[in-house]
Design a protein around this motif. Structure first.
Motif, mmCIF file in Angstrom:
data_model
loop_
_atom_site.group_PDB
_atom_site.id
_atom_site.type_symbol
_atom_site.label_atom_id
_atom_site.label_comp_id
_atom_site.label_asym_id
_atom_site.label_seq_id
_atom_site.Cartn_x
_atom_site.Cartn_y
_atom_site.Cartn_z
ATOM 1 N N LEU A 118 73.294 -18.944 47.722
ATOM 2 C CA LEU A 118 73.082 -17.553 48.154
ATOM 3 C C LEU A 118 72.072 -16.840 47.241
ATOM 4 C CD1 LEU A 118 73.749 -15.126 49.953
ATOM 5 C CD2 LEU A 118 75.754 -14.693 48.536
ATOM 6 N N GLU A 119 72.162 -17.100 45.939
ATOM 7 C CA GLU A 119 71.192 -16.500 45.009
ATOM 8 C C GLU A 119 69.776 -16.966 45.339
ATOM 9 O OE1 GLU A 119 72.354 -16.733 40.764
ATOM 10 O OE2 GLU A 119 74.388 -16.988 41.477
ATOM 11 N N LYS A 120 69.637 -18.267 45.631
ATOM 12 C CA LYS A 120 68.317 -18.792 45.991
ATOM 13 C C LYS A 120 67.819 -18.157 47.285
ATOM 14 C CE LYS A 120 69.271 -23.537 44.648
ATOM 15 N NZ LYS A 120 69.353 -24.876 45.256
ATOM 16 N N LEU A 121 68.728 -18.051 48.238
ATOM 17 C CA LEU A 121 68.357 -17.494 49.552
ATOM 18 C C LEU A 121 67.781 -16.085 49.408
ATOM 19 C CD1 LEU A 121 70.551 -17.592 52.759
ATOM 20 C CD2 LEU A 121 69.509 -15.477 51.991
ATOM 21 N N ILE A 122 68.454 -15.242 48.615
ATOM 22 C CA ILE A 122 68.001 -13.849 48.480
ATOM 23 C C ILE A 122 66.655 -13.787 47.752
ATOM 24 C CG2 ILE A 122 68.532 -11.597 47.395
ATOM 25 C CD1 ILE A 122 70.074 -12.194 50.006
ATOM 26 N N CYS A 123 66.491 -14.596 46.711
ATOM 27 C CA CYS A 123 65.185 -14.641 46.025
ATOM 28 C C CYS A 123 64.087 -15.031 47.002
ATOM 29 C CB CYS A 123 65.208 -15.673 44.895
ATOM 30 S SG CYS A 123 65.916 -15.060 43.387
ATOM 31 N N LEU A 124 64.358 -16.073 47.792
ATOM 32 C CA LEU A 124 63.330 -16.557 48.713
ATOM 33 C C LEU A 124 63.055 -15.537 49.823
ATOM 34 C CD1 LEU A 124 61.449 -18.903 49.321
ATOM 35 C CD2 LEU A 124 63.287 -19.985 50.636
ATOM 36 N N ALA A 125 64.113 -14.948 50.377
ATOM 37 C CA ALA A 125 63.935 -13.926 51.423
ATOM 38 C C ALA A 125 63.087 -12.772 50.886
ATOM 39 C CB ALA A 125 65.298 -13.423 51.899
ATOM 40 N N ASP A 126 63.322 -12.419 49.626
ATOM 41 C CA ASP A 126 62.571 -11.339 48.979
ATOM 42 C C ASP A 126 61.072 -11.701 48.878
ATOM 43 O OD1 ASP A 126 62.433 -8.846 47.761
ATOM 44 O OD2 ASP A 126 63.076 -9.564 45.804
ATOM 45 N N TYR A 127 60.792 -12.974 48.621
ATOM 46 C CA TYR A 127 59.397 -13.422 48.496
ATOM 47 C C TYR A 127 58.675 -13.503 49.844
ATOM 48 C CZ TYR A 127 59.315 -15.008 43.565
ATOM 49 O OH TYR A 127 59.282 -15.071 42.195
ATOM 50 N N ILE A 128 59.396 -13.848 50.900
ATOM 51 C CA ILE A 128 58.678 -14.204 52.148
ATOM 52 C C ILE A 128 58.893 -13.259 53.311
ATOM 53 C CG2 ILE A 128 58.642 -16.663 51.557
ATOM 54 C CD1 ILE A 128 60.880 -17.048 53.692
ATOM 55 N N GLU A 129 59.692 -12.194 53.154
ATOM 56 C CA GLU A 129 59.949 -11.335 54.329
ATOM 57 C C GLU A 129 58.626 -10.892 54.958
ATOM 58 O OE1 GLU A 129 59.531 -7.940 54.805
ATOM 59 O OE2 GLU A 129 58.994 -7.234 52.823
ATOM 60 N N LYS A 130 58.689 -10.590 56.257
ATOM 61 C CA LYS A 130 57.455 -10.464 57.053
ATOM 62 C C LYS A 130 56.466 -9.395 56.597
ATOM 63 C CE LYS A 130 59.815 -7.771 60.674
ATOM 64 N NZ LYS A 130 61.215 -7.928 60.236
ATOM 65 N N ASN A 131 56.914 -8.410 55.851
ATOM 66 C CA ASN A 131 55.987 -7.364 55.382
ATOM 67 C C ASN A 131 55.269 -7.729 54.092
ATOM 68 O OD1 ASN A 131 56.919 -5.307 57.425
ATOM 69 N ND2 ASN A 131 58.843 -5.684 56.343
ATOM 70 N N ARG A 132 55.680 -8.824 53.482
ATOM 71 C CA ARG A 132 55.035 -9.260 52.229
ATOM 72 C C ARG A 132 53.625 -9.758 52.508
ATOM 73 N NH1 ARG A 132 57.437 -7.332 47.658
ATOM 74 N NH2 ARG A 132 59.361 -8.415 47.118
ATOM 75 N N ASP A 133 52.705 -9.351 51.633
ATOM 76 C CA ASP A 133 51.316 -9.774 51.799
ATOM 77 C C ASP A 133 50.693 -9.921 50.410
ATOM 78 O OD1 ASP A 133 48.837 -10.343 52.793
ATOM 79 O OD2 ASP A 133 48.315 -8.251 53.224
ATOM 80 N N TYR A 134 50.773 -11.108 49.854
ATOM 81 C CA TYR A 134 50.144 -11.372 48.549
ATOM 82 C C TYR A 134 49.551 -12.775 48.619
ATOM 83 C CZ TYR A 134 54.643 -13.725 47.859
ATOM 84 O OH TYR A 134 55.755 -14.523 48.015
ATOM 85 N N PRO A 135 48.579 -13.075 47.756
ATOM 86 C CA PRO A 135 47.951 -14.392 47.820
ATOM 87 C C PRO A 135 49.007 -15.496 47.669
ATOM 88 C CG PRO A 135 46.788 -12.961 46.269
ATOM 89 C CD PRO A 135 48.041 -12.232 46.672
ATOM 90 N N GLY A 136 49.026 -16.423 48.601
ATOM 91 C CA GLY A 136 49.954 -17.554 48.500
ATOM 92 C C GLY A 136 51.233 -17.399 49.304
#
Ligand code: FE2
Ligand code: FE2
Length: 192
Positions: A118-136
């Motif tokens: 669950l900790e991994k899931l939240i970290c990853l969701a935070d990185y990739i949610e659809k509004n995120r826009d950063y290089p990579g």
């Protein structure tokens, strides 16, 4: 749940609220992959940035009043303090008592070694949610379907490299989380 969302909206900026909605959606989508219930994934996502809108002064006052302990790297750093404060609010104001959910809220800012699914899931969701826009970000999104540990490992590497490039302190927990994920990938024989 509706009441929590109303309170949350009052506490964060419009942009932050939209980000949180994105993390809730991503958490929902990732739940099955991580073998975590959607309810718990959504609950951790809702609260993860609850305290992000607080000023540094308010964070320090809140922490003192509620006897929250921070290490030297975290203390005074809003980016690192908001997770533990959100955990306290979820636990004390909303009676969230699922320890794994509370840990996912607290440690989403850095990750840590031996972090739960669950900790991994939240970290990853935070990185990739659809509004995120950063290089990579698209590379990380694409890696999720190959191996979610590889996706999160790549995300942590990006954070660490970025912080070094910016001459900022890297929290030791993030380095430990990155090393932990690498050990999982090595054990599974996943090519990095
Ligand atoms: Fe956050
Ligand atoms: Fe976030």
């Amino acid at each position: 749940m509706e009441d929590i969302m109303i309170e949350l909206k009052k506490n964060v900026s419009e942009k932050r609220y939209i980000h949180i909605l994105g993390v809730i959606d991503s958490a929902d989508e990732l739940a099955e992959k991580f073998s975590v219930s959607k309810e718990r994934a959504r609950l951790a996502a809702i609260f993860h940035d609850y305290a992000k809108g607080m000023s540094k002064k308010n964070m320090l006052e809140f922490s003192k009043a509620n006897k929250l302990d921070f290490d030297d790297i975290e203390y005074g750093n809003k980016e690192l303090m908001h997770g533990k404060i959100a955990r306290h609010i979820a636990q004390n104001n909303y009676n969230v008592n699922d320890n794994d959910v509370l840990n996912a809220i607290e440690f989403h800012t850095t990750g840590r070694k031996k972090m739960s699914e669950l900790e991994k899931l939240i970290c990853l969701a935070d990185y990739i949610e659809k509004n995120r826009d950063y290089p990579g970000v698209d590379k990380i999104r694409n890696l999720v379907d190959i191996d979610y540990n590889l996706a999160l490992y790549t995300a942590f590497n990006g954070t660490i490299i970025h912080l070094i490039d910016e001459n900022k302190i890297v929290h030791t927990r993030t380095v430990e989380a990155r090393n932990y994920l690498l050990s999982i990938l090595n054990e599974k024989g996943v090519c990095v």
